[in-house]
Design a protein around this motif. Structure first.
Motif, short mmCIF file in Angstrom:
data_model
loop_
_atom_site.label_atom_id
_atom_site.label_comp_id
_atom_site.label_asym_id
_atom_site.label_seq_id
_atom_site.Cartn_x
_atom_site.Cartn_y
_atom_site.Cartn_z
N GLU A 134 0.85 -1.19 0.00
CA GLU A 134 0.00 0.00 0.00
C GLU A 134 0.88 1.23 0.00
O GLU A 134 1.84 1.33 0.78
CB GLU A 134 -0.92 0.01 1.22
CG GLU A 134 -1.90 1.17 1.24
CD GLU A 134 -2.90 1.07 2.38
OE1 GLU A 134 -4.09 0.81 2.13
OE2 GLU A 134 -2.45 1.24 3.53
N HIS A 135 0.55 2.19 -0.87
CA HIS A 135 1.29 3.43 -0.95
C HIS A 135 0.75 4.41 0.08
O HIS A 135 -0.40 4.31 0.53
CB HIS A 135 1.18 4.03 -2.36
CG HIS A 135 2.16 5.11 -2.63
ND1 HIS A 135 1.83 6.45 -2.56
CD2 HIS A 135 3.48 5.06 -2.96
CE1 HIS A 135 2.89 7.18 -2.84
NE2 HIS A 135 3.91 6.36 -3.10
N GLU A 136 1.58 5.38 0.45
CA GLU A 136 1.14 6.39 1.42
C GLU A 136 -0.05 7.19 0.90
O GLU A 136 -0.80 7.80 1.67
CB GLU A 136 2.30 7.32 1.75
CG GLU A 136 2.96 7.95 0.55
CD GLU A 136 4.31 8.59 0.86
OE1 GLU A 136 4.75 9.40 0.04
OE2 GLU A 136 4.89 8.26 1.90
N SER A 137 -0.25 7.16 -0.42
CA SER A 137 -1.41 7.84 -1.02
C SER A 137 -2.70 7.04 -0.86
O SER A 137 -3.78 7.55 -1.14
CB SER A 137 -1.15 8.07 -2.51
OG SER A 137 -1.06 6.84 -3.21
N GLY A 138 -2.59 5.76 -0.47
CA GLY A 138 -3.76 4.90 -0.32
C GLY A 138 -3.90 3.88 -1.44
O GLY A 138 -4.70 2.96 -1.33
N ALA A 139 -3.13 4.03 -2.52
CA ALA A 139 -3.19 3.08 -3.63
C ALA A 139 -2.58 1.74 -3.19
O ALA A 139 -1.66 1.70 -2.37
CB ALA A 139 -2.43 3.62 -4.83
N ARG A 140 -3.12 0.65 -3.75
CA ARG A 140 -2.60 -0.68 -3.44
C ARG A 140 -2.14 -1.37 -4.72
O ARG A 140 -2.62 -1.06 -5.81
CB ARG A 140 -3.67 -1.54 -2.74
CG ARG A 140 -3.95 -1.10 -1.31
CD ARG A 140 -4.82 -2.12 -0.59
NE ARG A 140 -5.00 -1.77 0.81
CZ ARG A 140 -5.55 -2.59 1.71
NH1 ARG A 140 -5.98 -3.80 1.35
NH2 ARG A 140 -5.67 -2.21 2.96
N LEU A 183 1.39 -5.04 -10.41
CA LEU A 183 0.04 -4.79 -10.93
C LEU A 183 -0.76 -3.96 -9.93
O LEU A 183 -0.92 -4.38 -8.78
CB LEU A 183 -0.71 -6.09 -11.20
CG LEU A 183 -0.32 -6.85 -12.45
CD1 LEU A 183 0.68 -7.93 -12.11
CD2 LEU A 183 -1.54 -7.47 -13.12
N PRO A 184 -1.24 -2.78 -10.33
CA PRO A 184 -2.10 -1.99 -9.45
C PRO A 184 -3.40 -2.74 -9.16
O PRO A 184 -3.87 -3.54 -9.98
CB PRO A 184 -2.37 -0.71 -10.25
CG PRO A 184 -1.29 -0.67 -11.28
CD PRO A 184 -0.97 -2.09 -11.61
N ILE A 185 -3.98 -2.49 -8.00
CA ILE A 185 -5.26 -3.09 -7.61
C ILE A 185 -6.32 -2.00 -7.66
O ILE A 185 -6.17 -0.94 -7.04
CB ILE A 185 -5.19 -3.67 -6.19
CG1 ILE A 185 -4.10 -4.75 -6.13
CG2 ILE A 185 -6.53 -4.24 -5.75
CD1 ILE A 185 -3.81 -5.23 -4.71
N ASP A 186 -7.39 -2.25 -8.42
CA ASP A 186 -8.45 -1.23 -8.48
C ASP A 186 -9.26 -1.26 -7.19
O ASP A 186 -9.14 -2.17 -6.37
CB ASP A 186 -9.32 -1.41 -9.71
CG ASP A 186 -10.10 -2.72 -9.71
OD1 ASP A 186 -10.76 -3.03 -8.70
OD2 ASP A 186 -10.04 -3.45 -10.73
N ALA A 187 -10.09 -0.24 -7.02
CA ALA A 187 -10.79 -0.06 -5.75
C ALA A 187 -12.06 -0.90 -5.62
O ALA A 187 -12.74 -0.84 -4.59
CB ALA A 187 -11.15 1.42 -5.58
N SER A 188 -12.40 -1.72 -6.61
CA SER A 188 -13.61 -2.53 -6.54
C SER A 188 -13.45 -3.65 -5.51
O SER A 188 -12.33 -4.03 -5.16
CB SER A 188 -13.91 -3.14 -7.91
OG SER A 188 -12.96 -4.13 -8.23
#
Length: 216
Positions: A134-140, A183-188
């Protein structure tokens, strides 16, 4: 130390002493990729090349690979994938593979979970590392990485060091590639499951395609 205390470590000691003797008399030879990484396919499974990237000067000076590949891919659904391969023809002090797990916190990513996933490969069933980060921005994102070369795929750094000692001693080789796939994980709600399924296929395909490039 008593003989009984030393006994469990004898195989490692013998390998280490043998390696010192081997490298003193016959230094490990430097290998080149069987095929340059620049010729790695632009299509990987359902992904197509979007951008060929370069390491920054400080990154290149720190990693010091003999050949590398840094690319961004995208599938027809718009999902992104980053692929990084660093090949070392001869590992020496100052020019050896650095584990990606040591770089994650410094780049703003924190590991939430670590597993080793078994996957079928052209070398047989092997393990690769899987990190949920998890990034500090909240992205996973999912980070998969492994070590490939000299006829095998491996994930455990301690096992890899022993393999390196053995192959330097008996084969005169320390060449190896580090492979990292992100691979980025979308928020769904299904984002993680979808990313895992896509990554599992991509890992198998990258290993298969890379086998043409790294010496066996």
């Amino acid at each position: 130390m008593r003989r009984s205390a030393i006994h469990p470590f004898l195989p490692v000691v013998v390998l280490a002493l043998g390696l010192v003797g081997r490298l003193t008399v016959h230094p490990a030879g430097k290998q080149s990729p069987a095929v340059p990484l620049s010729a790695f396919p632009e299509k990987v499974g359902g992904f197509e090349l979007q951008e060929e990237e370069e390491l920054r000067g400080d990154e290149l000076s720190f990693l010091r690979p003999d050949d590398y590949l840094l690319r961004s891919y995208q599938d027809t659904g718009g999902r992104d994938m980053s692929l990084f391969v660093a090949f070392y023809g001869q590992q020496t002090k100052g020019a050896s593979i650095h584990s990606p797990r040591n770089c994650l916190p410094g780049s703003g990513w924190e590991p939430l979970r670590h597993d080793r996933i078994r996957t079928p490969t052209v070398y047989g069933s092997s393990h690769v590392n899987r990190y949920l980060v998890e990034h500090e921005s909240g992205a996973r994102a999912l980070v998969y990485y492994w070590y490939q070369g000299r006829g095998r795929v491996a994930a455990n750094e301690y096992t890899i060091k022993l393999d390196l000692l053995r192959d330097a001693l008996f084969r005169g080789r320390t060449d190896e590639a580090l492979v990292r796939l992100v691979l980025p994980i979308d928020a769904s709600p299904e984002g993680l499951a979808h990313a895992d399924a896509v990554a599992a296929r991509a890992v198998r395909e990258v290993i298969r395609l890379l086998a043409v490039h790294v010496p066996a």
